[in-house]
Design an enzyme around this catalytic site. Sequence first.
Site, PDB file in Angstrom:
ATOM      1  CD1 TRP A 325      -2.853   1.440   1.008  1.00 38.92           C
ATOM      2  CD2 TRP A 325      -1.433   2.373   1.998  1.00 38.92           C
ATOM      3  NE1 TRP A 325      -3.359   2.790   1.314  1.00 38.92           N
ATOM      4  CE2 TRP A 325      -2.519   3.345   2.020  1.00 38.92           C
ATOM      5  CE3 TRP A 325      -0.274   2.638   2.802  1.00 38.92           C
ATOM      6  CZ2 TRP A 325      -2.349   4.553   2.484  1.00 38.92           C
ATOM      7  CZ3 TRP A 325      -0.326   3.973   3.370  1.00 38.92           C
ATOM      8  CH2 TRP A 325      -1.419   4.863   3.220  1.00 38.92           C
ATOM      9  CG  HIS A 326       3.380   2.278   3.082  1.00 34.04           C
ATOM     10  ND1 HIS A 326       2.781   1.259   3.870  1.00 34.04           N
ATOM     11  CD2 HIS A 326       3.528   3.269   4.306  1.00 34.04           C
ATOM     12  CE1 HIS A 326       2.452   1.526   5.146  1.00 34.04           C
ATOM     13  NE2 HIS A 326       2.850   3.019   5.215  1.00 34.04           N
ATOM     14  N   GLY A 327       3.720   1.928  -1.567  1.00 37.07           N
ATOM     15  CA  GLY A 327       4.304   2.181  -2.453  1.00 37.07           C
ATOM     16  C   GLY A 327       4.787   1.009  -3.562  1.00 37.07           C
ATOM     17  CG  PHE A 484       3.141   6.329   0.526  1.00 38.13           C
ATOM     18  CD1 PHE A 484       4.074   6.012  -0.225  1.00 38.13           C
ATOM     19  CD2 PHE A 484       3.751   7.061   1.981  1.00 38.13           C
ATOM     20  CE1 PHE A 484       5.574   5.847   0.190  1.00 38.13           C
ATOM     21  CE2 PHE A 484       4.844   6.635   2.202  1.00 38.13           C
ATOM     22  CZ  PHE A 484       5.832   6.339   1.395  1.00 38.13           C
TER      23      PHE A 484
END
Length: 484
Positions: A325-327, A484
């Site tokens: 989800w962060h990248g 993000f």
Amino acid sequence: MFFNSLDFAFFLPLVFLFYWFVCNKNLRFQNIFLVFVSYIFYGWWDWRFLSLIIFSSLLDFILGKKIANTVDKNKSKFFLYTSVIVNLGFLGFFKYYNFFVQSFANSFNFLGLNFNVSTLNIILPVGISFYTFQTLSYSIDVYRGKIKEATDPISFFAFVSFFPQLVAGPIERATNLLPQFYNKRVFNYDKAVSGARLILWGFFQKIVIADGCALYVNDIFENYLLYSSPTLIFGAVLFAFQIYGDFAGYSNIAIGVSRLFGFDLMRNFNYPYFSRDIGEFWRRWHISLSTWFRDYLYIPLGGSKGSKWNKVRNVFIIFIISGFWHGANWTFIVWGGLNALFFLPLLINNKNRKYLNDISPNHFLPSVKTFFQICFTFTLTSFTWIFFRSKSVLDAIQYVKRIFINSDYLTLSSDRTMNVSIKPLLLALILFVLFEWYNRNRESIVGGDIFKFSYMRYGLYFVTIIMIILNISNEANGFIYFQF
């Protein structure tokens, strides 16, 4: 528009005055105005992506009504899946298309097969990961019957686009934030004052702590091959403070600004670096995201019930997806996997929820056991942050490797980035840790009861403002989580 920009310094007072002195007579005017200014705030980066957030808002508003008013459970589920697929489809295309295409090509190249692909020049819409999860929580909660469907499109559009938390959270649940748009807001002085305190503390975290650390972190991580292990360890510790000050600072500003307009957002950080194990850390860090994954993915998968294999599987799924989800980078996936590995011993031994109580509630100083638990947990999280911060997994591995093999090459004091200019930052970090420790069991670090005498509180506010002013740079530094 950054919170720490000159544009926002003009934007916020104007919006505040117009909201309370012009729109205060009518709820609908208040909500329409919030939608309007939120779109200005979001469109300040790139107005083209306004169409995306408008489409997402309209889609989920319509589908929410379909989900709630459809008697046939299968049809209702179809509308829910439509919401999930479309929202995640947009997120996947803008954020992960190039990553998947490039990773697919690299897998063939690794096997010695030439496989050329073309990537797209895709601009990542700011905040798409945050407002996508926010609208998904609405559709899922309507399907589960936890909240009634929205009937007023203006209120719903305001809920999705509410500017204080639009681009970097907290990721609000519809059950908490949406009903607040149904009731007319009346100015509350005490709430506004508490909001102003949170804003002040958020700016201190961002400008003094995060931006101060960034000057050294950027140099150390960019040139890690030149530095000794003490400096590399120091760089990892500074990044731990940087990302905390940056993200917690944004969250506090967002919560504070929301209070100025009569809204209450959920708490997003709860002194995470005083955690006694990794389980407690994840209950205190980015609370809005960790609880989102808990409620909408971990529990539906079975949570901590079932066999040990199911527990292990669920933990790895949650942490790896959280990392992803962060990248769109393997560094985030490895970061998530490492956190899963550190969490597993607690889960297997049924100790993952051991620390739900306050930290050393009856003593100013921690016990020896608590102190070493906090230090050990901070060491583990700082280690994982190396992978989070590095450009590639290989860079992270080399960074860690040089910590162990380069201890005698230089000393911390002789490395070129470590000079007298770092002393003010070190002093600020020490004061920051002491101040947080003093307030560790308070809900708000800048509450009105922080000191017994008012002159002490105002003295603290004055010193904080001075430190912020002295550390303001000519150009606003972006927030880490904007990417993000």
